[in-house]
Motif scaffolding. Structure first.
Motif, short mmCIF file in Angstrom:
data_model
loop_
_atom_site.label_atom_id
_atom_site.label_comp_id
_atom_site.label_asym_id
_atom_site.label_seq_id
_atom_site.Cartn_x
_atom_site.Cartn_y
_atom_site.Cartn_z
N ASN A 30 0.82 -1.21 0.00
CA ASN A 30 0.00 0.00 0.00
C ASN A 30 0.85 1.26 0.00
N VAL A 31 1.95 1.27 0.74
CA VAL A 31 2.84 2.43 0.74
C VAL A 31 3.45 2.62 -0.65
N LEU A 32 3.86 1.52 -1.29
CA LEU A 32 4.40 1.61 -2.64
C LEU A 32 3.36 2.12 -3.63
N ALA A 33 2.11 1.67 -3.48
CA ALA A 33 1.05 2.12 -4.38
C ALA A 33 0.75 3.61 -4.17
N ILE A 34 0.76 4.08 -2.93
CA ILE A 34 0.53 5.51 -2.67
C ILE A 34 1.67 6.34 -3.25
N ALA A 35 2.91 5.86 -3.08
CA ALA A 35 4.06 6.58 -3.64
C ALA A 35 3.99 6.60 -5.17
N PHE A 36 3.60 5.48 -5.77
CA PHE A 36 3.46 5.41 -7.22
C PHE A 36 2.37 6.38 -7.70
N GLY A 37 1.24 6.42 -6.98
CA GLY A 37 0.16 7.33 -7.34
C GLY A 37 0.52 8.78 -7.14
N LYS A 38 1.33 9.06 -6.14
CA LYS A 38 1.75 10.44 -5.86
C LYS A 38 2.51 11.03 -7.04
N TYR A 39 3.30 10.21 -7.72
CA TYR A 39 4.11 10.72 -8.82
C TYR A 39 3.50 10.50 -10.19
N THR A 40 2.37 9.79 -10.28
CA THR A 40 1.78 9.53 -11.60
C THR A 40 0.40 10.13 -11.81
N ILE A 41 -0.34 10.43 -10.75
CA ILE A 41 -1.69 10.99 -10.90
C ILE A 41 -1.57 12.49 -11.15
N ASP A 42 -2.19 12.95 -12.25
CA ASP A 42 -2.09 14.37 -12.62
C ASP A 42 -2.90 15.27 -11.68
N LYS A 43 -4.16 14.95 -11.48
CA LYS A 43 -5.03 15.80 -10.66
C LYS A 43 -5.32 15.10 -9.33
N GLN A 44 -4.38 15.20 -8.43
CA GLN A 44 -4.50 14.50 -7.15
C GLN A 44 -5.49 15.14 -6.20
N ASN A 45 -5.78 16.40 -6.37
CA ASN A 45 -6.63 17.11 -5.42
C ASN A 45 -8.09 17.15 -5.83
N GLU A 46 -8.46 16.50 -6.92
CA GLU A 46 -9.85 16.50 -7.37
C GLU A 46 -10.71 15.72 -6.38
N GLY A 47 -11.95 16.14 -6.22
CA GLY A 47 -12.87 15.44 -5.34
C GLY A 47 -12.76 15.92 -3.91
N GLY A 48 -13.20 15.07 -3.01
CA GLY A 48 -13.20 15.42 -1.60
C GLY A 48 -11.80 15.51 -1.03
N LEU A 61 -9.30 12.60 -1.62
CA LEU A 61 -9.92 11.34 -1.22
C LEU A 61 -9.96 10.34 -2.36
N GLY A 62 -10.31 10.79 -3.55
CA GLY A 62 -10.40 9.88 -4.70
C GLY A 62 -9.06 9.26 -5.05
N ALA A 63 -8.01 10.07 -5.03
CA ALA A 63 -6.67 9.56 -5.33
C ALA A 63 -6.22 8.57 -4.25
N LEU A 64 -6.53 8.87 -3.00
CA LEU A 64 -6.14 7.96 -1.92
C LEU A 64 -6.90 6.64 -2.02
N LEU A 65 -8.20 6.69 -2.29
CA LEU A 65 -8.97 5.46 -2.43
C LEU A 65 -8.49 4.64 -3.63
N GLY A 66 -8.16 5.32 -4.72
CA GLY A 66 -7.66 4.62 -5.90
C GLY A 66 -6.33 3.95 -5.65
N THR A 67 -5.41 4.66 -5.00
CA THR A 67 -4.10 4.08 -4.77
C THR A 67 -4.13 2.95 -3.75
N THR A 68 -4.95 3.10 -2.71
CA THR A 68 -5.02 2.01 -1.73
C THR A 68 -5.77 0.80 -2.29
N SER A 69 -6.72 1.02 -3.19
CA SER A 69 -7.36 -0.11 -3.87
C SER A 69 -6.34 -0.86 -4.71
N PHE A 70 -5.52 -0.11 -5.44
CA PHE A 70 -4.45 -0.73 -6.21
C PHE A 70 -3.46 -1.43 -5.28
N GLY A 71 -3.18 -0.84 -4.15
CA GLY A 71 -2.26 -1.44 -3.19
C GLY A 71 -2.78 -2.76 -2.64
#
Length: 88
Positions: A30-48, A61-71
């Motif tokens: 999960n930490v690796l997925a969050i780090a991967f999402g941090k550097y690859t997701i363009d609009k991280q602040n969209e949504g809640g 919230l959307g980026a966090l849920l997406g990255t932890t789901s991937f994790g």
């Protein structure tokens, strides 16, 4: 056809019980997925927003849920693979 269905239902892989090693592997994935999402997701602040957004590097919230789901998907595959090889 019915026989094949019963064979498919009976083909459940055996998994071990939860232990601290499995938990550590899931946390690392999960930490690796969050780090991967941090550097690859363009609009991280969209949504809640999160109550403590700086904890996750300003992700929404959307980026966090997406990255932890991937994790979790990544972690399940890694755990099953490590159990299959006998490491866990």
């Amino acid at each position: 056809m019915l026989f094949n269905l019963h064979s498919l239902i009976a083909a459940v892989p055996s998994t071990s019980d939860w232990n601290i090693g499995i938990g550590i592997v899931m946390i690392i994935c999960n930490v690796l997925a969050i780090a991967f999402g941090k550097y690859t997701i363009d609009k991280q602040n969209e949504g809640g927003s999160l109550p403590s957004s700086e904890l996750f590097g300003g992700m929404g919230l959307g980026a966090l849920l997406g990255t932890t789901s991937f994790g979790h998907i990544l972690g399940a595959g890694v755990i099953l693979g490590l159990q299959n090889t006998g490491v866990l």
